[in-house]
Write an enzyme that holds these catalytic residues in place. Structure first.
Site, short mmCIF file in Angstrom:
data_model
loop_
_atom_site.label_atom_id
_atom_site.label_comp_id
_atom_site.label_asym_id
_atom_site.label_seq_id
_atom_site.Cartn_x
_atom_site.Cartn_y
_atom_site.Cartn_z
N GLU A 26 -51.24 119.33 -55.16
CA GLU A 26 -50.87 118.36 -54.13
C GLU A 26 -51.62 118.71 -52.83
OE1 GLU A 26 -46.64 117.95 -53.59
OE2 GLU A 26 -46.86 116.59 -51.88
N GLU A 172 -40.95 110.61 -56.83
CA GLU A 172 -39.56 110.85 -56.38
C GLU A 172 -39.06 109.74 -55.45
OE1 GLU A 172 -39.22 114.92 -54.93
OE2 GLU A 172 -39.46 115.70 -56.96
N GLU A 291 -42.97 117.88 -62.85
CA GLU A 291 -42.79 118.98 -61.89
C GLU A 291 -41.71 119.91 -62.43
OE1 GLU A 291 -42.38 118.22 -57.67
OE2 GLU A 291 -43.60 116.40 -57.84
O1 AHR Z 1 -43.89 120.37 -55.55
C1 AHR Z 1 -43.39 120.32 -54.26
C2 AHR Z 1 -42.62 119.04 -53.99
O2 AHR Z 1 -41.47 119.01 -54.77
C3 AHR Z 1 -43.32 117.76 -54.35
O3 AHR Z 1 -44.14 117.29 -53.34
C4 AHR Z 1 -42.19 116.80 -54.57
O4 AHR Z 1 -42.49 115.82 -55.51
C5 AHR Z 1 -41.04 117.69 -55.00
O5 AHR Z 1 -39.90 117.43 -54.27
#
Ligand code: AHR
Length: 496
Positions: A26, A172, A291
């Site tokens: 990210e 999310e 994730e």
């Molecule tokens: O991985 C860190 C964060 O965790 C991401 O940006 C988000 O999607 C999640 O809440």
């Protein structure tokens, strides 16, 4: 204590999709800047890509990487990150309170994927933007030529389309922390229309609908059922996200978290199949656990607001974290029939298995090792082991099996691999393994991670917490007996 595991080729769970060993980069902290991309670093190539990091990623075995977020994507204008670098604007990233310089964007990521031997899993912004920007990005990445965005890519120096197959429909979107969070009804409609348009641009792509941000969300369950009901025809996967932490310093409970994970996965499968039944359709929605990890060490660490690529979410992992990630990955593999994609979040520096020093070296965190071994050896079909072992109770769970295990059977290579964690804090397990129907298979390799203090970490100076080989276990012609040390992750391989 004693335990018994029976493995039989007939107890196939499903084929292991290599994408279950995916990860995530990210625009956050030093994941991109100072992580995978650092022009001027002694190990960087002419594109500024750190080759020392790529080498470690290759060792880890990561077939797919999700990008560019995460919470970041919900405010991202992808156009800011393409074209001449000197013309790209810096932007405030409201997700993480920092400044995004846009020196690295879609094309740089695609180039990086090729060099790293992995493939992209792109996410589109369904927060501040929507279906129009999403379909334009698919056109930019995948359309050959003769249209505004395909020609934009060509003018930027990339004649051939990138051919991105996998697309996440936002991130999310149920979370109040998300830019332009939505209700299930709002998101379902937006995601459905975005997916429809994106697939009209390129009919070969696959799309991932956002599930709840975690099992703990109060909307969990309803969110999945409602959004799937709306978007079913245009999506292929639904996402799950989950992080665990040892917040109350209770190792037996922390080690048992994968039981909750198992329940989470099962609930989402049931919800997908509930909607499938309602629709009287043959189409099955699979799971993208895009994730997952341990995340808590870095919580609350301050950053300088609007700085560029600060140290953010830089968890340093210890031995018990490695055992928990092993249990989580074992659990994902036990659902290999439905979990087709999973992303260890994240890959470099930000809650990651690889940790770098900006301008300096890199090391493998403790969680690197169980992932690497499973990515290397869990091939073919996942096999459900029949386990007979004692259980324990702890503060958060009851009836926790001391053994967490899964196996794989690679028919082509004629190889069986068993992956197991002994959760006991102080007792070895004398494990009796019987292989049913695997005539002539013998143990060829037995390795473990064990014997460390639960809080032991790796550092730039020394990777102390790692795997070590053991003597081959004893065999009586029928069964194999081996010792699994207290608090251990173990890999046993058998070959014909
Ligand atoms: O991985 C860190 C964060 O965790 C991401 O940006 C988000 O999607 C999640 O809440």
């Amino acid at each position: 204590m004693k335990a018994k595991i029976t493995l039989a080729g007939e107890l196939k769970i499903g084929e292991i999709d290599r994408r279950i060993f995916g990860s995530f980069i990210e625009h956050l902290g030093r994941a991109v800047y100072g992580g995978i991309f650092e022009p001027g670093h002694p190990e960087a190539d002419q594109d500024g890509l750190r080759m020392d990091v790529i080498k470690m990623i290759n060792e880890l075995g990561v077939p797919v990487v999700r990008y560019p977020g995460g919470n970041f994507v919900s405010g991202y204008n992808w156009e800011d990150g393409v074209g001449p670098v000197e013309k790209r604007p810096a932007r405030l990233d409201l997700a993480w309170g920092v400044t995004e310089p846009n020196k690295f964007g879609t094309d740089e990521f695609m180039k990086w994927c090729r060099k790293a031997g992995t493939s992209p899993m792109m996410a589109v912004n369904l927060g501040t933007r929507g279906p129009d920007a999403a379909r334009a990005l698919v056109e930019y990445c995948n359309h050959k030529s003769g249209s505004k965005y395909a020609d934009m890519r060509i003018n930027n120096g990339y004649k051939d389309p990138w051919g991105v197959k996998l697309w996440c429909l936002g991130n999310e979107m149920d979370g109040p922390w998300q830019m332009c969070a939505k209700t299930a009804g709002e998101y379902g409609r937006t995601a459905n229309e975005a997916a429809k348009l994106m697939k009209w641009v390129d009919g070969s792509i696959e799309t991932v609908l956002c599930g709840s941000s975690s099992r703990g969300m109060h909307t969990f369950g309803d969110w999945e059922a409602t959004t799937l009901d709306i978007a079913y025809d245009n999506v292929d996967y639904i996402s799950l996200h989950q992080y665990y932490g040892n917040h109350s310093n209770d190792t037996p409970s922390f080690l048992a978290k994968s039981m909750e994970l198992d329940d989470f996965i099962y609930s989402v499968i049931c919800t997908c199949d509930f909607v499938k039944a309602k629709k009287r359709t043959k189409k099955q929605i699979n799971l993208s656990f895009d994730e997952w990890n341990v995340w808590y060490h870095s919580n609350g660490a301050p950053i300088e607001r609007w700085s560029v690529a600060p140290n953010q979410l830089e968890d340093i992992y210890n031995f018990e974290d490695a055992l928990v990630t092993a249990c989580m990955l074992i659990t994902l593999l036990r659902h290999a029939d439905r979990v087709k994609i999973a992303c260890l979040a994240q890959l470099v520096n930000v809650i990651a298995p690889i940790f770098t020093k900006t301008g300096g070296g890199a090391f493998r965190q403790t969680i690197f090792y169980p992932f690497r071994e499973m990515s290397k050896y869990a091939r073919g079909n996942a096999i459900k082991p029949l386990i007979d072992c004692p259980k324990y109770d702890c503060k958060e769970f009851t009836d926790v099996p001391y053994l967490e295990a899964v196996a794989s059977y690679d028919e082509e290579k004629q190889e069986v691999a068993l992956f197991c964690v002994n959760r006991s804090m102080d007792e070895s397990i004398e494990l009796d393994i019987s292989l049913l129907g695997f005539e002539g298979y013998k143990a060829v390799h037995f390795e473990s991670m064990d014997g460390y203090d639960v809080k032991q970490e790796n550092t730039f100076a020394e990777e102390t917490v790692t795997m070590h080989d053991n003597a081959l276990p004893s065999e009586d012609g029928k069964n194999t007996v081996c010792e699994l040390k207290p608090l251990s992750f173990n890999v046993l391989r058998f070959k014909k």
